[in-house]
Design an enzyme around this catalytic site. Structure first.
Site, PDB file in Angstrom:
ATOM      1  N   TYR A 174     -19.709  13.486   6.980  1.00 21.12           N
ATOM      2  CA  TYR A 174     -20.265  12.723   8.373  1.00 21.12           C
ATOM      3  C   TYR A 174     -20.666  11.504   7.508  1.00 21.12           C
ATOM      4  CZ  TYR A 174     -22.677  11.696  12.245  1.00 21.12           C
ATOM      5  OH  TYR A 174     -22.969  11.129  14.022  1.00 21.12           O
ATOM      6  N   VAL A 191      -6.639  13.484  20.732  1.00 24.36           N
ATOM      7  CA  VAL A 191      -6.639  11.773  19.858  1.00 24.36           C
ATOM      8  C   VAL A 191      -6.567  11.799  18.496  1.00 24.36           C
ATOM      9  CG1 VAL A 191      -8.684  10.487  21.740  1.00 24.36           C
ATOM     10  CG2 VAL A 191      -9.100  11.110  19.451  1.00 24.36           C
ATOM     11  N   ASN A 226     -14.599   6.098  21.248  1.00 24.53           N
ATOM     12  CA  ASN A 226     -15.794   6.863  21.726  1.00 24.53           C
ATOM     13  C   ASN A 226     -15.499   8.119  20.374  1.00 24.53           C
ATOM     14  OD1 ASN A 226     -18.417   7.447  22.826  1.00 24.53           O
ATOM     15  ND2 ASN A 226     -17.158   9.273  23.873  1.00 24.53           N
ATOM     16  N   LYS A 232     -18.468   7.806   8.828  1.00 25.96           N
ATOM     17  CA  LYS A 232     -19.108   7.337   9.427  1.00 25.96           C
ATOM     18  C   LYS A 232     -19.601   5.897   8.871  1.00 25.96           C
ATOM     19  CE  LYS A 232     -19.625   9.237  13.677  1.00 25.96           C
ATOM     20  NZ  LYS A 232     -19.170   8.689  15.029  1.00 25.96           N
ATOM     21  N   SER A 289     -22.543   5.231  13.405  1.00 27.71           N
ATOM     22  CA  SER A 289     -24.010   6.175  14.584  1.00 27.71           C
ATOM     23  C   SER A 289     -24.746   5.811  13.314  1.00 27.71           C
ATOM     24  CB  SER A 289     -23.917   7.795  13.561  1.00 27.71           C
ATOM     25  OG  SER A 289     -24.822   8.076  13.206  1.00 27.71           O
TER      26      SER A 289
HETATM   27  N1  LIG Z   1     -25.864  11.870  20.385  1.00 33.94           N
HETATM   28  C1  LIG Z   1     -25.940  11.142  19.411  1.00 33.94           C
HETATM   29  O1  LIG Z   1     -27.010  11.511  19.049  1.00 33.94           O
HETATM   30  C2  LIG Z   1     -24.787  10.714  18.346  1.00 33.94           C
HETATM   31  C3  LIG Z   1     -25.210  10.286  17.283  1.00 33.94           C
HETATM   32  C4  LIG Z   1     -24.577   9.301  16.731  1.00 33.94           C
HETATM   33  C5  LIG Z   1     -23.306   8.942  17.064  1.00 33.94           C
HETATM   34  N2  LIG Z   1     -23.328   9.129  18.199  1.00 33.94           N
HETATM   35  C6  LIG Z   1     -21.821   8.833  17.948  1.00 33.94           C
HETATM   36  O2  LIG Z   1     -21.618   8.461  19.609  1.00 33.94           O
HETATM   37  C7  LIG Z   1     -20.118   9.199  19.953  1.00 33.94           C
HETATM   38  C8  LIG Z   1     -20.340   9.889  21.272  1.00 33.94           C
HETATM   39  O3  LIG Z   1     -21.231  10.695  20.590  1.00 33.94           O
HETATM   40  P1  LIG Z   1     -21.601  11.685  22.279  1.00 33.94           P
HETATM   41  O4  LIG Z   1     -22.599  12.577  21.723  1.00 33.94           O
HETATM   42  O5  LIG Z   1     -21.593  11.178  23.437  1.00 33.94           O
HETATM   43  O6  LIG Z   1     -20.495  12.908  22.428  1.00 33.94           O
HETATM   44  P2  LIG Z   1     -20.002  14.247  23.738  1.00 33.94           P
HETATM   45  O7  LIG Z   1     -20.342  15.311  22.019  1.00 33.94           O
HETATM   46  O8  LIG Z   1     -21.715  14.458  23.911  1.00 33.94           O
HETATM   47  O9  LIG Z   1     -19.211  14.491  23.863  1.00 33.94           O
HETATM   48  C9  LIG Z   1     -17.824  13.737  22.901  1.00 33.94           C
HETATM   49  C10 LIG Z   1     -16.575  14.273  23.911  1.00 33.94           C
HETATM   50  O10 LIG Z   1     -14.925  14.295  23.268  1.00 33.94           O
HETATM   51  C11 LIG Z   1     -14.337  15.063  24.063  1.00 33.94           C
HETATM   52  N3  LIG Z   1     -13.227  14.448  23.018  1.00 33.94           N
HETATM   53  C12 LIG Z   1     -13.771  16.133  21.216  1.00 33.94           C
HETATM   54  N4  LIG Z   1     -12.556  15.818  20.704  1.00 33.94           N
HETATM   55  C13 LIG Z   1     -11.860  14.802  21.031  1.00 33.94           C
HETATM   56  C14 LIG Z   1     -10.719  14.811  21.090  1.00 33.94           C
HETATM   57  N5  LIG Z   1      -9.897  15.299  19.578  1.00 33.94           N
HETATM   58  N6  LIG Z   1      -9.427  14.457  21.962  1.00 33.94           N
HETATM   59  C15 LIG Z   1     -10.433  13.921  23.117  1.00 33.94           C
HETATM   60  N7  LIG Z   1     -11.257  14.130  22.727  1.00 33.94           N
HETATM   61  C16 LIG Z   1     -12.138  14.726  22.750  1.00 33.94           C
HETATM   62  C17 LIG Z   1     -14.935  16.217  23.930  1.00 33.94           C
HETATM   63  O11 LIG Z   1     -14.471  16.947  24.492  1.00 33.94           O
HETATM   64  C18 LIG Z   1     -16.747  15.492  25.405  1.00 33.94           C
HETATM   65  O12 LIG Z   1     -16.302  15.369  26.406  1.00 33.94           O
HETATM   66  C19 LIG Z   1     -19.710   9.427  18.751  1.00 33.94           C
HETATM   67  O13 LIG Z   1     -19.092   9.115  18.242  1.00 33.94           O
HETATM   68  C20 LIG Z   1     -20.575  10.495  17.757  1.00 33.94           C
HETATM   69  O14 LIG Z   1     -20.473  10.264  17.119  1.00 33.94           O
HETATM   70  C21 LIG Z   1     -24.018  10.344  19.026  1.00 33.94           C
END
Ligand SMILES: NC(=O)c1ccc[n+]([C@@H]2O[C@H](COP(=O)([O-])OP(=O)(O)OC[C@H]3O[C@@H](n4cnc5c(N)ncnc54)[C@H](O)[C@@H]3O)[C@@H](O)[C@H]2O)c1
Length: 274
Positions: free
Chosen positions: A155, A61, A87, A159, A142
């Site tokens: 970060y 993306v 996402n 965010k 986040s």
């Molecule tokens: N998990 C947490 O604790 C947490 C906390 C705060 C915020 N978030 C936010 O929630 C969102 C989802 O987090 P998550 O933990 O489910 O992520 P994750 O890393 O488990 O999954 C992310 C997915 O995105 C894909 N991806 C990565 N870069 C990409 C790109 N350039 N183009 C297309 N696909 C891509 C990865 O291959 C993966 O399948 C993110 O924005 C993250 O910052 C997560």
């Protein structure tokens, strides 16, 4: 008022794992045609096997040409786009004092947490307007987009910026009835935050108590909020931020002791040496 996405087309970025995957699965259960933009080829193959009716595209993306080509494919196959979930986001394992940070880290954190939302929104908004029926954009921030996270200033900064994108775009797109909202997760068990590795063995019960609702997040917790924001349940909600955090932001000064009492004092474990 119904929790229903029948007849709607939803694009979820990064839906190969974690929160995005759960959102795609739950949207499909309530009738949405699913489009996924996922960078990882193996995850795309797995999604195609699990969701044969979905349009699963191997897309980075951050790349304008790839995102615009995906927009053309969505237009050709479905002729519309109703829901966009931005996402993708990642900490990239980059941490440390800002004074010691590298310029390539500034760029990398910007690219993966904010810039791609410009790329995807710019490409998809004209298609979202085409039906004349409005739509919903959901941006992932986040809990760190709402507080100060030391040694993670880069970060934290981008965010926070997702709030600006969400609020500005919400007003800009309101005349088209395209609503724009934000989800801010607290720590959630996922590929990028695997709790079994992040929390030392045997400390999980203590860590869980730092969250008022008594546990860390699961990807499905965010899918619930996304369903609310994607459907007519939230018809009059735009420019809003939903923290899906087990009460962590609201009550994080307070935590529960092993006895189940609340305290805002540090819980000192072990014997002090004088
Ligand atoms: N998990 C947490 O604790 C947490 C906390 C705060 C915020 N978030 C936010 O929630 C969102 C989802 O987090 P998550 O933990 O489910 O992520 P994750 O890393 O488990 O999954 C992310 C997915 O995105 C894909 N991806 C990565 N870069 C990409 C790109 N350039 N183009 C297309 N696909 C891509 C990865 O291959 C993966 O399948 C993110 O924005 C993250 O910052 C997560």
């Amino acid at each position: 008022m119904r929790m229903d996405l029948n007849g709607k087309v939803a694009l979820v970025t990064g839906a190969g794992a974690g929160i995005g995957k759960s959102i795609a699965e739950e949207f499909a259960k309530i009738g949405a045609q699913i489009v996924v933009a996922e960078i990882d080829a193996a995850k795309c193959d797995a999604l195609r096997a699990a969701m044969p009716d979905a349009l699963i595209a191997e897309v980075d993306v951050r790349k304008v040409a790839e995102v615009e080509a995906l927009c053309d494919r969505i237009a050709e196959r479905f002729g519309r786009l109703d829901v966009l979930v931005n996402n993708v986001g990642h900490h990239l394992g980059i941490s440390g004092p800002l004074a010691e940070s590298r310029e390539e880290d500034w760029e990398a954190i910007y690219e993966i947490n904010l810039r791609h939302m410009f790329v995807v929104c710019r490409a998809m908004i004209p298609l979202m307007k085409r039906s004349g029926e409005g739509g919903s954009i959901i941006n992932f921030s986040s809990i760190e987009g709402f507080r100060g996270f030391p040694y993670n200033v880069l970060y934290t900064t981008f965010k926070h910026a997702v709030t600006g994108l969400t609020r500005g775009l919400a007003t800009e797109l309101a005349p088209d009835n395209i609503r724009v909202n934000l989800i801010g997760p607290e720590t959630t068990d996922s590929e990028q935050v695997p709790l079994d590795k992040v929390i030392p063995a045997g400390k999980r019960a203590i860590a869980d108590r730092s969250i008022p609702l008594g546990r860390f997040g699961r990807p499905q917790d965010h899918a619930g909020a996304a369903i609310f924001l994607a459907t007519e349940l939230s018809a009059w909600v735009t420019g809003s931020c939903i923290l899906v955090d087990g009460g962590g932001f609201n009550g994080n000064v307070f935590q529960r002791t092993p006895e189940g009492e609340w305290t805002n004092m540090p819980i000192v474990v072990g014997k002090a040496s004088i």
